[in-house]
Design an enzyme around this catalytic site. Structure first.
Site, PDB file in Angstrom:
ATOM      1  CG  ASP A  48      -2.040  -1.014   1.017  1.00 35.17           C
ATOM      2  OD1 ASP A  48      -2.620  -1.284   0.107  1.00 35.17           O
ATOM      3  OD2 ASP A  48      -2.334  -1.652   2.040  1.00 35.17           O
ATOM      4  CG  ASP A  84      -6.606  -4.489  -3.127  1.00 32.25           C
ATOM      5  OD1 ASP A  84      -6.840  -5.413  -3.698  1.00 32.25           O
ATOM      6  OD2 ASP A  84      -7.235  -4.019  -2.176  1.00 32.25           O
ATOM      7  N   GLY A 112      -5.581 -18.691  -6.171  1.00 30.52           N
ATOM      8  CA  GLY A 112      -6.168 -17.457  -5.252  1.00 30.52           C
ATOM      9  C   GLY A 112      -7.267 -17.567  -4.185  1.00 30.52           C
TER      10      GLY A 112
END
Ligand code: GLY
Length: 385
Positions: free
Chosen positions: A101, A162, A220
């Site tokens: 992030d 993300d 996944g």
């Protein structure tokens, strides 16, 4: 499509932002609202209330920079500059940065002011951050580890959809330094996600694991979605925008194509009012909460796709889809002044399985709502990403 007055929507946004600036001064609000109101970031794990930790504080900075661009009001710039000091301290001391992030944080808090006002301290902090992100690159697998330290056996080889949004920090670092290492790793990561995290029906896994010794893709899993095989709405929105941004910097046509395929899946799974339920496995009548933040991210991604397509029906298709979703956000999801809320967008979901921030406002939803507005008001707007 509903006709909406974006200038009027922006007026409401700026009023709420001003209120929140008085409320939080130089401290940071929490990730999500509670009862539709933001409070100071919680005191926890040695951090004082309002400290700069976690993955979402940069969205608060990003909102200030958009407001500054739109108004020229120095109050936004001054607070944004204070944030640069704070983010510099955070990067110099690697505070709570064992995460992919880093890109979300430093693109908005530091690359944005470098682009806008050539703030050299911001450039310094963003380059430090890019190096920290590079440390997370697992060369054999060709991916960036999502969370945890690199010796954390449980999280080794974890990736997350993300993270595509965090690659622009690296393309920017490559441009600034001339060091191709950053861009080469970012491109390889996006190609790995294209090949393994996007399923054959163009939905996406939320997280995906690699064997870091051999580079073999393992499989996944979800973290915030309904199930490992469902499609978490915000993950799909990160895929749309993330792949499109990776195209912007690489001009790898396959990345624009995969962004379009992810967008088509998303658009085919919207609710009646064009805002998705929190996981795309749910449809109208499911009684599940919607995630307005996924819709706001997707609007920006759809506009980014449209930006790169040649004039014609396809380009118009994504442009119209973006405008339709944004019109619904403005009409049905923007918090009305009389609501007593201090979020910009109501009805997002942070993490439903863990019951965190369900049907609340959130910092990233508010940031991308503002980005969707500025993109629509200034069609040639220079992105921060
Ligand atoms: N990047 C974490 C989330 O979207 O919730």
């Amino acid at each position: 499509m509903i006709a909406v007055n974006l200038q009027y929507a922006l007026k409401g946004v700026l009023q709420t932002l001003n209120t929140n600036m008085s409320l939080f001064v130089n401290r940071f609000p929490d990730n999500t609202t509670v009862g539709n109101r933001y409070h100071l970031r919680l005191a926890q794990n040695g951090f004082a209330a309002g400290d700069n930790y976690g993955w979402t504080t940069g969205f608060w900075s990003g909102m200030l920079w958009i407001a500054y661009e739109l108004t020229g009001n120095e109050n936004y710039r001054q607070l944004g500059e204070q944030h640069i000091q704070d983010f510099t301290h955070r990067a110099e001391n690697a505070i709570d940065l064992d995460t992919h992030d880093i890109g979300f944080l430093y693109t908005l808090a530091c690359v944005a002011p470098f682009r806008l006002i050539q703030n050299t301290k911001a450039k310094y902090a963003a380059l430090l951050a890019a190096e920290l992100l590079m440390n997370r690159y697992l060369g054999t697998a060709g991916v960036f580890q999502a969370w945890g330290t690199l010796d954390d056996l449980r999280l080794r080889g974890s990736t997350i959809i993300d993270s595509l949004m965090n690659m622009p920090l690296l393309y920017w670092a490559a441009e600034q330094t001339g060091d191709h290492r950053f861009a080469t790793a970012a491109h390889r990561h996006s190609v790995q996600l294209r090949d393994h995290v996007v399923r054959s029906d163009n939905s996406t896994y939320h997280t995906f694991y690699w064997d870091v010794e051999t580079g073999t893709p393992v499989g996944g899993k979800t973290a915030q979605g309904h199930s490992d095989n469902s499609c978490w709405a915000r993950g799909q929105a990160w895929a749309i925008y993330g792949f499109a941004l990776n195209y912007r910097y690489t001009r790898d046509e396959s990345l624009l194509a995969v962004a379009q395929r992810c967008a088509n899946y998303f658009l085919n799974h919207l609710s009646q009012d064009y805002v998705p339920y929190w996981d795309l496995v749910f449809g109208d009548g499911s009684g599940q909460p919607r995630d307005s933040s996924a819709a706001a991210i997707a609007v920006c991604g759809l506009l980014e796709i449209a930006r790169w397509l040649p004039e014609g029906a396809q380009r118009q298709h994504y442009q119209t889809a973006a405008e339709t979703i944004l019109a619904s956000l403005v009409t049905h999801y923007a918090a009305p002044a009389e609501s007593g809320s201090n979020t910009l967008l109501l009805h997002s979901v942070y993490d439903l399985p863990k019951n965190i921030g369900v049907d609340e406002g959130c910092l990233w939803g508010d940031y991308f709502y503002m980005e969707a507005l500025i993109r629509s008001l200034i069609p040639n707007w220079q992105v921060y990403w």
